[in-house]
Structure formats: C-alpha cells, structure tokens
Design a protein around this motif. Sequence first.
Motif, mmCIF file in Angstrom:
data_model
loop_
_atom_site.group_PDB
_atom_site.id
_atom_site.type_symbol
_atom_site.label_atom_id
_atom_site.label_comp_id
_atom_site.label_asym_id
_atom_site.label_seq_id
_atom_site.Cartn_x
_atom_site.Cartn_y
_atom_site.Cartn_z
ATOM 1 N N ASN A 54 37.717 31.253 42.860
ATOM 2 C CA ASN A 54 38.389 32.552 42.895
ATOM 3 C C ASN A 54 37.799 33.544 43.890
ATOM 4 O O ASN A 54 38.101 34.727 43.820
ATOM 5 N N ALA A 57 40.423 35.544 45.803
ATOM 6 C CA ALA A 57 41.072 36.585 45.008
ATOM 7 C C ALA A 57 40.155 37.789 44.821
ATOM 8 O O ALA A 57 40.587 38.941 44.925
ATOM 9 N N SER A 60 39.925 39.733 48.112
ATOM 10 C CA SER A 60 41.138 40.509 48.340
ATOM 11 C C SER A 60 41.139 41.786 47.514
ATOM 12 O O SER A 60 41.524 42.860 48.002
ATOM 13 N N CYS A 61 40.667 41.687 46.268
ATOM 14 C CA CYS A 61 40.666 42.862 45.385
ATOM 15 C C CYS A 61 39.576 43.859 45.779
ATOM 16 O O CYS A 61 39.782 45.072 45.688
ATOM 17 N N MET A 317 40.842 42.538 38.320
ATOM 18 C CA MET A 317 41.671 42.061 39.427
ATOM 19 C C MET A 317 43.149 42.339 39.161
ATOM 20 O O MET A 317 43.882 42.728 40.085
#
Length: 435
Positions: A54, A57, A60-61, A317
């Motif tokens: 992850n 992800a 990106s957050c 997230m």
Amino acid sequence: MLRHCAGVSRRVCGGSRSYSQDVEEAAAVYVHWPYCEKRCTYCNFNKYIARSDNEDAVRSCLVREARTLIQLSQVRRVTSVFFGGGTPSLASPSTIGAVLEEISKYASLPQDAEISLEANPTSLGESRLQGFRDAGVNRLSVGVQSLDDGDLLLLGRTHTASDALRTVEEARRIFPGRTSVDVMFGLPGQNLASWHSTLHRILEHCDDHVSLYQLTLERGTLMFKWKEKAQVTFPDQELTAQMYEDARSILRGAGFRQYEVSNFARNGAVSTHNLSYWLGKQYIGIGPGAHGRFIVRTDQGKRRQARIQTLEPEPWMKEVMSNGHGTRKVTELSDYEILSELLVLGLRTDIGVSHKRWNDLAPTFGLHGLFKASQELKDLQEEGLLVLDEEGLRCSGRGLAVLDSLLLPILNQLQDSWAQSEKIQPHQPQPTAQK
C-alpha cells in the motif's frame, strides 16, 4: 525522478518577491509515516506493522493532504520538514521525494531548509541512505537507543549494537554534521557503570547531535505488563535522576550544548525543526495521527487552530481521498492557551521565552508582571532555577533538570494574571495626561 538535495525542484511562490518573516507567513511541516517492522516492547506510539502493498496509496494521500493543508494555511514559506513515525526509513526515497516536491509547489522551500528523517538501523543500508539524500533529506535521526545487545533485545529492537554503529558511520559520511542519535536510559537492570559505558561509546562514534530519553512505561505496552508481573526490575527514581545528571555532565565535557531538556548539540547542529515547536511557531501535521498548530486563513478570522489527523491509516486514507485531508479534530486556541503552550514548551529550551514573543501575545501584562505578583516565582528566581532578564524568561541549567516542578507555579500565576487582565475593559477611555 530523484535528484540530489541541491537540485530538488523547490518553487518560490511569486518568483523573486520577498515575504515577511512573521510567524504567520511561515510554518514547519511534520510528516507522519505510521508503519514499523514490529512494535517495540515499550512503545505506545501511533504506529502499525508495515504492509508491502500500500505504499503507493499512502504516498498519494500524503501528497494530497500536504497540498490541501498548505493551501488552507496559505503559508508562503516552509522552514523545515520532519519525517517521523513509525519508521519513515521504511518508506521508499521516491515517497519522501514526492512529498517534498508537492510541498515546494505551494510554498517556498529554501534549498537550505532542514529536511530530517527518522531512521532505524535495520531499515537502512548505504544505497538507501544515499537514496534519501538524493530525494532531498539533509539530516538523519538514527534510533540507536542502546549499544548493549541485551538491552536492545529487551526493548524489542530489531538491530544489534554493531548494526547501529555501522549505520551511524554510514550516515555521518552521507550527512556530515547532520546525523543525530537517540539514546535511552533508565532501562531494566541498567546501572551507572553500564550507562556511562554506553555514553562513552556513543561519543566515540556519534556526530554533533544526541537526544537522551528516559524510558517511560506506558500502560498497554508489553514492558508495562512485565513490570506489573515483576518480571523485570527498573532503576529507581533517584538512580535515573543521577543518570540524567551524569549524561549532562559527560556531554557538556565533550563540547555539547544542552539546548533543550533532552537534546544536545555541538558545532551549531541544533534541530531547527524541533526548535520551531518549542518556540511556539506554526507547524502543519500531515499523515495519520499527526498534530498541527497553524492559522487557517478564512474570511471569518485568523486564529490559530490545534488540528489532529485521524489515527488509523486506512480510515485516514479514506478521508483524504474524500475530503482532501484527514483532519479528525479541530480546536480553535485562545490567547491564554497559546501562552500556556509557549511557557510549557519554550521553557524546555535554554533560550526560553523572549519578551518580544510574549508581548506579541500578551500585551496587557509582561513576564516581569508574573514575577511581581508571585512570591513563589520570586523564590524560584532567587534559588537560581529561573532566570528573568532583559532577554526574557528561561530555566537555568539546574532548572532544566527539574522543569516539571517549576511549571505548576508558573502556570498557576499565568492563570491568575490572565483572569485579572480580562477584568480590564479593553476600550476603557484613558485619562488625559496633565502637563
């Protein structure tokens, strides 16, 4: 693409425009990486076991939340960035670089800004360290904790003393003058002789910054359970106090300045990022469970807010993807609360609280007024624990060692003085001066 620190693209908003140095125009940024390889036996921090699937992800957050909160604060300059955790050295250098790149798009991030990263020896190697350097990191904080393999095993650390020394050596080569080491005392079975031995070995290998932390037993940790069951024996309060005093003496003898209760530096290697917290400046917290203190500039007002991000990574997230940020709690701080924090944090440093900073926040009564109204504070000054002079208020060297006992009377007097000042009508006409 990764670039060396000196080449990281950092946009200066507005081109060549010169911005005010006022604290409202600038902020530090803290980025929380929530994952570790395992949970140490003493740790109750907001951290989770790392997942291998992850990071994209999470990256990106982090990037999106950085963009949102910097835009919300409208700060024009970021003075420093600190990647903490957790173990942020488990993140890939590309993740660190992506966050720095995003920050630099929305605020000026000077080339010489301090960019720190916390690291554990087991998650590092020479190539990885260089990768972080290429991504923009220019200061490393290494979690050595102990140079005794038995202590490290008891603490639940995944590295050995030799791992730690090898990492510090590599870090000093790649981050010369900007490598810090964390060391713990008050460990189970530790005595003065073993503590002195650890310190002297640290001094043989460390760079110019050392952080000392007394082991604190937190409910819910494995080590707390061991103590409840009398499975381990800890040094008593008197012994741990002596360990602290001895450490201060040994580090001062090696040329270190104690610039904060737990932090020592020589050759000017203080952590400018951490000083921004202690001196009451703005900081923006990004990532699961991160805290922040900054002004949200809206048409409704310009009051500083205390902000806390959602603790757990997965819900955080989801909130970031939905709202642009994962802020779970917002509290607007009163002037009194800001003053209280300024005293509690500022007095941890050898700089203390300046008259200028205080008067900016409390124009109705000064630091001298606190002491005039309190015999207890006068006594502490006469005992040489507190210093109040033309520069401001600070603890003496002896006072830093007993700071907790000094804060209660100071805060009590602040409360009384503030209540008294609130009774004064702010717009009451002033009498005309007679010639």
